[in-house]
Motif scaffolding. Structure first.
Motif, PDB file in Angstrom:
ATOM      1  N   ALA A  20       0.854  -1.188   0.000  1.00  0.00           N
ATOM      2  CA  ALA A  20       0.000   0.000   0.000  1.00  0.00           C
ATOM      3  C   ALA A  20       0.891   1.240   0.000  1.00  0.00           C
ATOM      4  CB  ALA A  20      -0.908  -0.005   1.224  1.00  0.00           C
ATOM      5  N   ALA A  21       0.551   2.205  -0.830  1.00  0.00           N
ATOM      6  CA  ALA A  21       1.315   3.450  -0.875  1.00  0.00           C
ATOM      7  C   ALA A  21       1.081   4.239   0.408  1.00  0.00           C
ATOM      8  CB  ALA A  21       0.900   4.280  -2.082  1.00  0.00           C
ATOM      9  N   THR A  22       2.103   4.989   0.811  1.00  0.00           N
ATOM     10  CA  THR A  22       2.025   5.832   1.996  1.00  0.00           C
ATOM     11  C   THR A  22       1.997   7.283   1.538  1.00  0.00           C
ATOM     12  OG1 THR A  22       3.380   4.182   3.129  1.00  0.00           O
ATOM     13  CG2 THR A  22       3.093   6.294   4.232  1.00  0.00           C
ATOM     14  N   HIS A  38       6.247  -0.593 -10.025  1.00  0.00           N
ATOM     15  CA  HIS A  38       5.010  -0.786 -10.781  1.00  0.00           C
ATOM     16  C   HIS A  38       3.892  -0.255  -9.898  1.00  0.00           C
ATOM     17  CE1 HIS A  38       1.781  -3.657 -12.511  1.00  0.00           C
ATOM     18  NE2 HIS A  38       1.797  -2.511 -13.164  1.00  0.00           N
ATOM     19  N   VAL A  39       3.320   0.868 -10.299  1.00  0.00           N
ATOM     20  CA  VAL A  39       2.275   1.517  -9.519  1.00  0.00           C
ATOM     21  C   VAL A  39       0.922   1.168 -10.126  1.00  0.00           C
ATOM     22  CG1 VAL A  39       1.380   3.718  -8.660  1.00  0.00           C
ATOM     23  CG2 VAL A  39       3.846   3.410  -8.955  1.00  0.00           C
ATOM     24  N   ARG A  40       0.013   0.700  -9.267  1.00  0.00           N
ATOM     25  CA  ARG A  40      -1.363   0.387  -9.686  1.00  0.00           C
ATOM     26  C   ARG A  40      -2.303   1.329  -8.952  1.00  0.00           C
ATOM     27  NH1 ARG A  40      -1.782  -6.092  -9.057  1.00  0.00           N
ATOM     28  NH2 ARG A  40      -1.785  -5.430  -6.879  1.00  0.00           N
ATOM     29  N   ASN A  41      -3.087   2.071  -9.725  1.00  0.00           N
ATOM     30  CA  ASN A  41      -4.025   3.043  -9.160  1.00  0.00           C
ATOM     31  C   ASN A  41      -5.436   2.499  -9.323  1.00  0.00           C
ATOM     32  OD1 ASN A  41      -5.512   5.226  -8.353  1.00  0.00           O
ATOM     33  ND2 ASN A  41      -4.965   6.530 -10.085  1.00  0.00           N
ATOM     34  N   GLY A  42      -6.018   2.007  -8.246  1.00  0.00           N
ATOM     35  CA  GLY A  42      -7.374   1.492  -8.286  1.00  0.00           C
ATOM     36  C   GLY A  42      -8.418   2.558  -8.018  1.00  0.00           C
ATOM     37  N   ASP A  65      12.142  18.113  -8.320  1.00  0.00           N
ATOM     38  CA  ASP A  65      11.464  16.843  -8.098  1.00  0.00           C
ATOM     39  C   ASP A  65      11.006  16.275  -9.441  1.00  0.00           C
ATOM     40  OD1 ASP A  65      11.813  17.350  -5.430  1.00  0.00           O
ATOM     41  OD2 ASP A  65       9.724  17.853  -5.029  1.00  0.00           O
ATOM     42  N   LYS A  66      10.875  14.960  -9.501  1.00  0.00           N
ATOM     43  CA  LYS A  66      10.421  14.276 -10.712  1.00  0.00           C
ATOM     44  C   LYS A  66       9.047  13.702 -10.428  1.00  0.00           C
ATOM     45  CE  LYS A  66      10.997  12.386 -14.789  1.00  0.00           C
ATOM     46  NZ  LYS A  66      10.627  13.168 -15.918  1.00  0.00           N
ATOM     47  N   ALA A  67       8.045  14.066 -11.235  1.00  0.00           N
ATOM     48  CA  ALA A  67       6.671  13.628 -10.995  1.00  0.00           C
ATOM     49  C   ALA A  67       6.130  12.821 -12.172  1.00  0.00           C
ATOM     50  CB  ALA A  67       5.778  14.839 -10.740  1.00  0.00           C
ATOM     51  N   TYR A  68       5.342  11.809 -11.841  1.00  0.00           N
ATOM     52  CA  TYR A  68       4.693  10.946 -12.831  1.00  0.00           C
ATOM     53  C   TYR A  68       3.209  10.891 -12.501  1.00  0.00           C
ATOM     54  CZ  TYR A  68       9.457   9.210 -13.563  1.00  0.00           C
ATOM     55  OH  TYR A  68      10.795   9.111 -13.813  1.00  0.00           O
ATOM     56  N   THR A  69       2.362  10.856 -13.533  1.00  0.00           N
ATOM     57  CA  THR A  69       0.923  10.751 -13.329  1.00  0.00           C
ATOM     58  C   THR A  69       0.457   9.357 -13.710  1.00  0.00           C
ATOM     59  OG1 THR A  69       0.618  13.098 -13.792  1.00  0.00           O
ATOM     60  CG2 THR A  69      -1.329  11.699 -13.962  1.00  0.00           C
ATOM     61  N   VAL A  70      -0.275   8.729 -12.783  1.00  0.00           N
ATOM     62  CA  VAL A  70      -0.873   7.416 -13.029  1.00  0.00           C
ATOM     63  C   VAL A  70      -2.368   7.659 -13.225  1.00  0.00           C
ATOM     64  CG1 VAL A  70      -1.176   5.069 -12.186  1.00  0.00           C
ATOM     65  CG2 VAL A  70       0.847   6.377 -11.503  1.00  0.00           C
ATOM     66  N   ALA A  71      -2.873   7.279 -14.381  1.00  0.00           N
ATOM     67  CA  ALA A  71      -4.274   7.527 -14.719  1.00  0.00           C
ATOM     68  C   ALA A  71      -5.216   6.817 -13.754  1.00  0.00           C
ATOM     69  CB  ALA A  71      -4.545   7.051 -16.144  1.00  0.00           C
ATOM     70  N   ALA A  72      -6.434   7.312 -13.677  1.00  0.00           N
ATOM     71  CA  ALA A  72      -7.464   6.666 -12.871  1.00  0.00           C
ATOM     72  C   ALA A  72      -7.622   5.228 -13.341  1.00  0.00           C
ATOM     73  CB  ALA A  72      -8.787   7.410 -13.008  1.00  0.00           C
ATOM     74  N   PHE A  95       9.724   8.452  -2.686  1.00  0.00           N
ATOM     75  CA  PHE A  95       8.602   8.877  -3.518  1.00  0.00           C
ATOM     76  C   PHE A  95       7.333   8.931  -2.684  1.00  0.00           C
ATOM     77  CE2 PHE A  95       8.873   4.312  -3.840  1.00  0.00           C
ATOM     78  CZ  PHE A  95       7.564   3.868  -3.810  1.00  0.00           C
ATOM     79  N   VAL A  96       6.458   9.865  -3.068  1.00  0.00           N
ATOM     80  CA  VAL A  96       5.197  10.087  -2.362  1.00  0.00           C
ATOM     81  C   VAL A  96       4.084  10.077  -3.398  1.00  0.00           C
ATOM     82  CG1 VAL A  96       3.865  11.724  -0.972  1.00  0.00           C
ATOM     83  CG2 VAL A  96       6.318  11.479  -0.587  1.00  0.00           C
ATOM     84  N   CYS A  97       3.005   9.370  -3.087  1.00  0.00           N
ATOM     85  CA  CYS A  97       1.812   9.375  -3.937  1.00  0.00           C
ATOM     86  C   CYS A  97       0.858  10.443  -3.424  1.00  0.00           C
ATOM     87  CB  CYS A  97       1.140   8.007  -3.915  1.00  0.00           C
ATOM     88  SG  CYS A  97       2.168   6.697  -4.614  1.00  0.00           S
ATOM     89  N   SER A  98       0.236  11.175  -4.342  1.00  0.00           N
ATOM     90  CA  SER A  98      -0.651  12.264  -3.935  1.00  0.00           C
ATOM     91  C   SER A  98      -1.876  11.753  -3.175  1.00  0.00           C
ATOM     92  CB  SER A  98      -1.085  13.075  -5.152  1.00  0.00           C
ATOM     93  OG  SER A  98      -1.748  12.244  -6.093  1.00  0.00           O
ATOM     94  N   ALA A  99      -2.230  10.515  -3.378  1.00  0.00           N
ATOM     95  CA  ALA A  99      -3.301   9.869  -2.620  1.00  0.00           C
ATOM     96  C   ALA A  99      -2.891   8.418  -2.422  1.00  0.00           C
ATOM     97  CB  ALA A  99      -4.618   9.942  -3.382  1.00  0.00           C
ATOM     98  N   ALA A 100      -3.286   7.838  -1.307  1.00  0.00           N
ATOM     99  CA  ALA A 100      -2.876   6.466  -1.020  1.00  0.00           C
ATOM    100  C   ALA A 100      -4.025   5.471  -1.110  1.00  0.00           C
ATOM    101  CB  ALA A 100      -2.236   6.385   0.359  1.00  0.00           C
ATOM    102  N   ALA A 101      -5.256   5.956  -1.046  1.00  0.00           N
ATOM    103  CA  ALA A 101      -6.395   5.045  -1.093  1.00  0.00           C
ATOM    104  C   ALA A 101      -6.423   4.316  -2.433  1.00  0.00           C
ATOM    105  CB  ALA A 101      -7.689   5.818  -0.877  1.00  0.00           C
ATOM    106  N   ASP A 102      -6.429   3.007  -2.382  1.00  0.00           N
ATOM    107  CA  ASP A 102      -6.490   2.149  -3.571  1.00  0.00           C
ATOM    108  C   ASP A 102      -5.252   2.256  -4.468  1.00  0.00           C
ATOM    109  OD1 ASP A 102      -9.069   1.131  -2.913  1.00  0.00           O
ATOM    110  OD2 ASP A 102      -9.964   2.982  -3.685  1.00  0.00           O
TER     111      ASP A 102
END
Length: 110
Positions: A20-22, A38-42, A65-72, A95-102
């Motif tokens: 789970a992402a933090t 490998h990031v999975r965005n549910g 900083d280096k940022a990547y966008t993971v689609a919905a 690395f930090v995810c902008s949201a961690a839920a799912d």
């Protein structure tokens, strides 16, 4: 903040372990030429994965900083190259995810 060891992808293949992402404090993984996450965005909205402290220029100024966008409901393979690692922290990339839920990720090495 959790530090994850990249799982080795062997000739026989692997079934990766996802974490789970933090969102608040982020996660760390050892950077390397053959390392990626490998990031999975549910979630139903895009998530930004930001690597901070990605090194310095030859003039010892911080790189941005280096940022990547993971689609919905999407996935993204992100290289964790040595330039993303902090040499003072044993080449660990943060690395930090902008949201961690799912949102889950696997740290992998080939």
């Amino acid at each position: 903040m959790a530090t994850r060891t990249p799982q080795a992808i062997t000739v026989g293949g692997i079934t990766p372990t996802y974490h789970a992402a933090t969102a608040a404090t982020g996660d760390k993984v050892k950077a390397g030429d053959r390392t990626f996450i490998h990031v999975r965005n549910g979630a139903g909205a895009p998530v930004t994965v930001t690597f901070s402290g990605v090194g310095k220029t030859s003039y010892q100024e911080d790189l941005p900083d280096k940022a990547y966008t993971v689609a919905a409901s999407g996935e993204l393979l992100i290289p964790v190259l040595p330039s993303l690692g902090d040499s003072e922290d044993g080449s660990l990339a943060t690395f930090v995810c902008s949201a961690a839920a799912d949102v889950t990720f696997a740290a992998l090495r080939i």
